[in-house]
Design a protein around this motif. Structure first.
Motif, PDB file in Angstrom:
ATOM      1  N   MET A  42      36.299  23.687  27.015  1.00 57.01           N
ATOM      2  CA  MET A  42      35.303  22.776  27.559  1.00 57.01           C
ATOM      3  C   MET A  42      35.670  21.308  27.361  1.00 57.01           C
ATOM      4  SD  MET A  42      32.867  24.302  29.207  1.00 57.01           S
ATOM      5  CE  MET A  42      34.319  25.081  29.926  1.00 57.01           C
ATOM      6  N   ALA A  43      36.555  21.039  26.401  1.00 55.82           N
ATOM      7  CA  ALA A  43      36.977  19.655  26.198  1.00 55.82           C
ATOM      8  C   ALA A  43      37.733  19.123  27.406  1.00 55.82           C
ATOM      9  CB  ALA A  43      37.847  19.567  24.939  1.00 55.82           C
ATOM     10  N   ALA A  49      36.025  14.792  33.488  1.00 51.04           N
ATOM     11  CA  ALA A  49      37.441  15.135  33.658  1.00 51.04           C
ATOM     12  C   ALA A  49      37.577  16.605  34.048  1.00 51.04           C
ATOM     13  CB  ALA A  49      38.206  14.857  32.368  1.00 51.04           C
ATOM     14  N   THR A  50      38.719  16.950  34.574  1.00 48.12           N
ATOM     15  CA  THR A  50      38.999  18.331  34.964  1.00 48.12           C
ATOM     16  C   THR A  50      40.422  18.694  34.553  1.00 48.12           C
ATOM     17  OG1 THR A  50      39.702  17.599  37.167  1.00 48.12           O
ATOM     18  CG2 THR A  50      37.412  18.331  36.918  1.00 48.12           C
ATOM     19  N   PRO A  51      40.708  19.984  34.378  1.00 51.83           N
ATOM     20  CA  PRO A  51      42.077  20.406  34.078  1.00 51.83           C
ATOM     21  C   PRO A  51      43.013  20.070  35.238  1.00 51.83           C
ATOM     22  CG  PRO A  51      40.517  22.158  33.573  1.00 51.83           C
ATOM     23  CD  PRO A  51      39.767  21.120  34.338  1.00 51.83           C
ATOM     24  N   PRO A  52      44.311  19.965  34.973  1.00 47.96           N
ATOM     25  CA  PRO A  52      45.264  19.661  36.044  1.00 47.96           C
ATOM     26  C   PRO A  52      45.510  20.883  36.934  1.00 47.96           C
ATOM     27  CG  PRO A  52      46.430  20.010  33.987  1.00 47.96           C
ATOM     28  CD  PRO A  52      44.967  20.049  33.656  1.00 47.96           C
ATOM     29  N   ASN A  53      46.132  20.632  38.073  1.00 48.95           N
ATOM     30  CA  ASN A  53      46.571  21.695  38.998  1.00 48.95           C
ATOM     31  C   ASN A  53      45.422  22.573  39.460  1.00 48.95           C
ATOM     32  OD1 ASN A  53      49.226  20.807  38.632  1.00 48.95           O
ATOM     33  ND2 ASN A  53      49.523  22.150  36.866  1.00 48.95           N
ATOM     34  N   VAL A  91      31.413  26.444  35.837  1.00 46.69           N
ATOM     35  CA  VAL A  91      31.355  25.284  34.938  1.00 46.69           C
ATOM     36  C   VAL A  91      30.390  24.289  35.566  1.00 46.69           C
ATOM     37  CG1 VAL A  91      32.649  23.426  33.849  1.00 46.69           C
ATOM     38  CG2 VAL A  91      33.716  25.674  34.143  1.00 46.69           C
ATOM     39  N   TYR A  92      29.335  23.978  34.855  1.00 47.13           N
ATOM     40  CA  TYR A  92      28.277  23.128  35.399  1.00 47.13           C
ATOM     41  C   TYR A  92      27.876  22.103  34.348  1.00 47.13           C
ATOM     42  CZ  TYR A  92      25.378  26.250  32.577  1.00 47.13           C
ATOM     43  OH  TYR A  92      24.850  26.965  31.530  1.00 47.13           O
ATOM     44  N   PRO A  93      27.304  20.981  34.756  1.00 47.73           N
ATOM     45  CA  PRO A  93      26.911  19.949  33.789  1.00 47.73           C
ATOM     46  C   PRO A  93      25.595  20.289  33.102  1.00 47.73           C
ATOM     47  CG  PRO A  93      26.424  19.225  36.011  1.00 47.73           C
ATOM     48  CD  PRO A  93      27.135  20.541  36.149  1.00 47.73           C
ATOM     49  N   ALA A 100      29.677  19.606  29.724  1.00 45.71           N
ATOM     50  CA  ALA A 100      29.845  20.742  30.617  1.00 45.71           C
ATOM     51  C   ALA A 100      29.547  22.053  29.895  1.00 45.71           C
ATOM     52  CB  ALA A 100      31.269  20.758  31.182  1.00 45.71           C
ATOM     53  N   ARG A 101      29.040  23.008  30.655  1.00 42.45           N
ATOM     54  CA  ARG A 101      28.764  24.342  30.153  1.00 42.45           C
ATOM     55  C   ARG A 101      29.538  25.355  30.991  1.00 42.45           C
ATOM     56  NH1 ARG A 101      26.532  24.459  25.071  1.00 42.45           N
ATOM     57  NH2 ARG A 101      24.818  22.957  24.920  1.00 42.45           N
ATOM     58  N   LEU A 102      29.838  26.516  30.383  1.00 45.34           N
ATOM     59  CA  LEU A 102      30.545  27.585  31.083  1.00 45.34           C
ATOM     60  C   LEU A 102      29.709  28.855  31.031  1.00 45.34           C
ATOM     61  CD1 LEU A 102      34.287  28.402  31.108  1.00 45.34           C
ATOM     62  CD2 LEU A 102      32.703  30.227  30.435  1.00 45.34           C
TER      63      LEU A 102
END
Length: 200
Positions: A42-43, A49-53, A91-93, A100-102
């Motif tokens: 979640m970090a 921010a979002t993960p790459p690719n 994944v939502y705020p 963010a939460r999953l």
């Protein structure tokens, strides 16, 4: 770098039975982030921010998990192997804690029919703006085949099938195996044949 994928245009019926005409309905933009063996931490979604690719998928609310898995397979052909698992999560705020939460929504297994295969985004309570996090696990749980790895050293002696036994042999004189007999060195004084024959 984002990759763009579009769902197939076809008519479907939603849970209420109404026909969805994808040619007349504007698709939504869904951002999909794939990770091998686990979901992203979640970090990586902190402060927008979002993960790459990630993948940019244009789809509709009636898109099923099986359909979304097939879109990922188009980008990564290795995931077409039978037994590969796709674990989907939204994944939502969290507006209360500003983070963010999953939430996991279902699993699809390649080559197997599952009751969550036809679960749609609408049935998963997807909202426009949410992200889709997909954890992919290969059948052997080790990922795609790669070069063979050396087995780490064991902390204690234990024989396993396939091991070899190496034996070091040390002779008593610590000089190696016995060789041919050596000739007696020449004496520094004249030889007396009578003395030698008497002593022998």
């Amino acid at each position: 770098m984002m990759s763009m994928v579009e769902s197939k245009v076809e008519e479907k019926k939603d849970k209420a039975g109404a026909v969805v005409d994808r040619e007349k309905t504007c698709p939504l933009l869904l951002r999909v982030f794939v990770c091998m063996g686990r979901h992203h931490h979640m970090a990586e979604y902190r402060r927008g921010a979002t993960p790459p690719n990630g993948l940019q998928v244009y789809t509709w609310m009636d898109a099923t998990l099986r359909e979304l898995a097939s879109l990922v397979q188009e980008i990564n052909p290795d995931t077409k192997r039978r037994g590969t698992q796709f674990e989907f999560a939204l994944v939502y705020p969290d507006l209360n804690k500003l983070q963010a939460r999953l939430r996991e929504i279902g699993t699809v297994v390649v080559g197997h029919q599952g009751f969550e295969d036809n679960k749609t985004l609408a049935q998963s309570q997807f909202c426009i703006g949410d992200h889709l996090d997909v954890a992919i696990t290969y059948p052997n749980v080790r990922g795609p085949p790669g070069p063979p790895m050396r087995r780490p050293m064991r902390p204690y002696p234990m024989f396993c099938i396939g091991d070899h036994l190496d034996v070091a042999i040390t002779y008593p004189n610590v000089r190696g195996p016995p060789g041919p007999p050596m000739r007696r060195p020449m004496r520094p004084y004249p030889m007396n044949p009578d003395y030698d024959s008497w002593n022998n």
